[in-house]
Design a protein around this motif. Structure first.
Motif, PDB file in Angstrom:
ATOM      1  N   CYS A 189      20.022  -6.444  -1.247  1.00  0.00           N
ATOM      2  CA  CYS A 189      19.275  -5.758  -2.313  1.00  0.00           C
ATOM      3  C   CYS A 189      17.887  -6.366  -2.480  1.00  0.00           C
ATOM      4  N   MET A 190      17.807  -7.693  -2.361  1.00  0.00           N
ATOM      5  CA  MET A 190      16.497  -8.346  -2.438  1.00  0.00           C
ATOM      6  C   MET A 190      15.592  -7.848  -1.324  1.00  0.00           C
ATOM      7  N   ARG A 191      16.138  -7.762  -0.123  1.00  0.00           N
ATOM      8  CA  ARG A 191      15.350  -7.313   1.029  1.00  0.00           C
ATOM      9  C   ARG A 191      14.862  -5.884   0.820  1.00  0.00           C
ATOM     10  N   ALA A 192      15.754  -4.999   0.401  1.00  0.00           N
ATOM     11  CA  ALA A 192      15.375  -3.608   0.154  1.00  0.00           C
ATOM     12  C   ALA A 192      14.359  -3.522  -0.989  1.00  0.00           C
ATOM     13  N   GLY A 193      14.573  -4.295  -2.051  1.00  0.00           N
ATOM     14  CA  GLY A 193      13.651  -4.292  -3.186  1.00  0.00           C
ATOM     15  C   GLY A 193      12.272  -4.773  -2.807  1.00  0.00           C
ATOM     16  N   GLU A 194      12.215  -5.791  -1.975  1.00  0.00           N
ATOM     17  CA  GLU A 194      10.916  -6.315  -1.535  1.00  0.00           C
ATOM     18  C   GLU A 194      10.179  -5.283  -0.691  1.00  0.00           C
ATOM     19  N   GLN A 195      10.902  -4.586   0.168  1.00  0.00           N
ATOM     20  CA  GLN A 195      10.273  -3.533   0.961  1.00  0.00           C
ATOM     21  C   GLN A 195       9.808  -2.390   0.068  1.00  0.00           C
ATOM     22  N   MET A 196      10.598  -2.068  -0.972  1.00  0.00           N
ATOM     23  CA  MET A 196      10.192  -1.038  -1.935  1.00  0.00           C
ATOM     24  C   MET A 196       8.902  -1.453  -2.644  1.00  0.00           C
ATOM     25  N   ARG A 197       8.790  -2.732  -2.988  1.00  0.00           N
ATOM     26  CA  ARG A 197       7.600  -3.214  -3.688  1.00  0.00           C
ATOM     27  C   ARG A 197       6.352  -3.034  -2.828  1.00  0.00           C
ATOM     28  N   HIS A 198       6.462  -3.345  -1.545  1.00  0.00           N
ATOM     29  CA  HIS A 198       5.317  -3.167  -0.646  1.00  0.00           C
ATOM     30  C   HIS A 198       4.947  -1.687  -0.507  1.00  0.00           C
ATOM     31  N   LEU A 199       5.966  -0.840  -0.407  1.00  0.00           N
ATOM     32  CA  LEU A 199       5.702   0.591  -0.289  1.00  0.00           C
ATOM     33  C   LEU A 199       5.090   1.153  -1.570  1.00  0.00           C
ATOM     34  N   LEU A 200       5.532   0.673  -2.724  1.00  0.00           N
ATOM     35  CA  LEU A 200       4.946   1.116  -3.991  1.00  0.00           C
ATOM     36  C   LEU A 200       3.490   0.687  -4.100  1.00  0.00           C
ATOM     37  N   ALA A 201       3.162  -0.499  -3.593  1.00  0.00           N
ATOM     38  CA  ALA A 201       1.769  -0.939  -3.589  1.00  0.00           C
ATOM     39  C   ALA A 201       0.919   0.003  -2.739  1.00  0.00           C
ATOM     40  N   ASP A 202       1.478   0.471  -1.619  1.00  0.00           N
ATOM     41  CA  ASP A 202       0.770   1.449  -0.785  1.00  0.00           C
ATOM     42  C   ASP A 202       0.562   2.757  -1.533  1.00  0.00           C
ATOM     43  N   VAL A 203       1.579   3.188  -2.283  1.00  0.00           N
ATOM     44  CA  VAL A 203       1.475   4.426  -3.060  1.00  0.00           C
ATOM     45  C   VAL A 203       0.383   4.287  -4.123  1.00  0.00           C
ATOM     46  N   VAL A 204       0.336   3.149  -4.794  1.00  0.00           N
ATOM     47  CA  VAL A 204      -0.681   2.914  -5.829  1.00  0.00           C
ATOM     48  C   VAL A 204      -2.076   2.926  -5.215  1.00  0.00           C
ATOM     49  N   SER A 205      -2.241   2.273  -4.079  1.00  0.00           N
ATOM     50  CA  SER A 205      -3.548   2.244  -3.427  1.00  0.00           C
ATOM     51  C   SER A 205      -3.974   3.637  -2.963  1.00  0.00           C
ATOM     52  N   ALA A 206      -3.044   4.410  -2.421  1.00  0.00           N
ATOM     53  CA  ALA A 206      -3.367   5.776  -1.992  1.00  0.00           C
ATOM     54  C   ALA A 206      -3.757   6.624  -3.198  1.00  0.00           C
ATOM     55  N   SER A 207      -3.082   6.434  -4.326  1.00  0.00           N
ATOM     56  CA  SER A 207      -3.431   7.174  -5.542  1.00  0.00           C
ATOM     57  C   SER A 207      -4.807   6.765  -6.047  1.00  0.00           C
ATOM     58  N   ALA A 208      -5.143   5.486  -5.922  1.00  0.00           N
ATOM     59  CA  ALA A 208      -6.477   5.022  -6.326  1.00  0.00           C
ATOM     60  C   ALA A 208      -7.551   5.695  -5.467  1.00  0.00           C
ATOM     61  N   GLU A 209      -7.316   5.779  -4.168  1.00  0.00           N
ATOM     62  CA  GLU A 209      -8.273   6.437  -3.281  1.00  0.00           C
ATOM     63  C   GLU A 209      -8.453   7.906  -3.650  1.00  0.00           C
ATOM     64  N   GLU A 210      -7.353   8.589  -3.929  1.00  0.00           N
ATOM     65  CA  GLU A 210      -7.431  10.004  -4.323  1.00  0.00           C
ATOM     66  C   GLU A 210      -8.144  10.162  -5.666  1.00  0.00           C
ATOM     67  N   ALA A 211      -7.871   9.265  -6.601  1.00  0.00           N
ATOM     68  CA  ALA A 211      -8.541   9.333  -7.905  1.00  0.00           C
ATOM     69  C   ALA A 211     -10.043   9.177  -7.738  1.00  0.00           C
ATOM     70  N   VAL A 212     -10.456   8.279  -6.850  1.00  0.00           N
ATOM     71  CA  VAL A 212     -11.880   8.075  -6.586  1.00  0.00           C
ATOM     72  C   VAL A 212     -12.496   9.332  -5.978  1.00  0.00           C
ATOM     73  N   ARG A 213     -11.768   9.978  -5.074  1.00  0.00           N
ATOM     74  CA  ARG A 213     -12.262  11.226  -4.473  1.00  0.00           C
ATOM     75  C   ARG A 213     -12.488  12.305  -5.523  1.00  0.00           C
ATOM     76  N   HIS A 214     -11.754  12.198  -6.624  1.00  0.00           N
ATOM     77  CA  HIS A 214     -11.875  13.194  -7.691  1.00  0.00           C
ATOM     78  C   HIS A 214     -12.729  12.701  -8.855  1.00  0.00           C
ATOM     79  N   GLY A 215     -13.497  11.641  -8.625  1.00  0.00           N
ATOM     80  CA  GLY A 215     -14.486  11.229  -9.602  1.00  0.00           C
ATOM     81  C   GLY A 215     -14.200   9.983 -10.410  1.00  0.00           C
ATOM     82  N   ALA A 216     -13.064   9.337 -10.211  1.00  0.00           N
ATOM     83  CA  ALA A 216     -12.756   8.125 -10.979  1.00  0.00           C
ATOM     84  C   ALA A 216     -13.625   6.964 -10.505  1.00  0.00           C
ATOM     85  N   GLY A 217     -13.904   6.077 -11.418  1.00  0.00           N
ATOM     86  CA  GLY A 217     -14.626   4.852 -11.108  1.00  0.00           C
ATOM     87  C   GLY A 217     -13.738   3.662 -11.419  1.00  0.00           C
TER      88      GLY A 217
END
Length: 135
Positions: free
Chosen positions: A54-82
């Motif tokens: 479970c720790m291993r799966a959770g740690e991999q989930m954490r890394h993937l969630l960080a990727d999701v957050v970063s991708a959302s930040a990039e999209e927000a910037v494309r739509h005018g966020a600073g």
């Protein structure tokens, strides 16, 4: 945007834990649920392996969630966020957002896009800002 309530956080935590158990089972190819079943009393070693999986799966989930957050930040910037909006979205300052995502193509606003004070121009070189009743 609002923060999660205490009940929502508990529900999300429960769902994430169940997801981690499910993925740990998939990755190990066995039943790693440390809570056990009625027909089987897991040993300490089985429980340890279940928690480690479970720790291993959770740690991999954490890394993937960080990727999701970063991708959302990039999209927000494309739509005018600073950086101020990015920081607010993650509960941090503008400076923290800039440090976290230093290479995002944040567009600089032109001076003509900035909000002007009531009454028009009235910036440098004038003795007043053009507010009614002031001279």
């Amino acid at each position: 945007m609002r923060d999660l309530t205490t009940d929502e956080r508990q529900e999300l935590r429960r769902q994430l834990a169940a997801l981690a158990v499910d993925w740990a089972q998939r990755l190990t190819g066995s039943d790693v649920d440390s809570r056990g079943r009625a027909d089987h009393d897991p040993s300490y070693e089985e429980k340890m392996r279940a928690h480690l999986a479970c720790m291993r799966a959770g740690e991999q989930m954490r890394h993937l969630l960080a990727d999701v957050v970063s991708a959302s930040a990039e999209e927000a910037v494309r739509h005018g966020a600073g950086y101020p909006e990015l920081g607010a979205a993650i509960g941090a300052s503008r400076q923290a957002a800039r440090k976290r995502w230093p290479n995002l193509p944040i567009l600089k606003r032109r001076a003509s896009d900035w909000k002007q004070p009531p009454g028009g121009i009235g910036w440098a070189g004038e003795s007043h800002l053009g507010y009614p009743g002031t001279a």
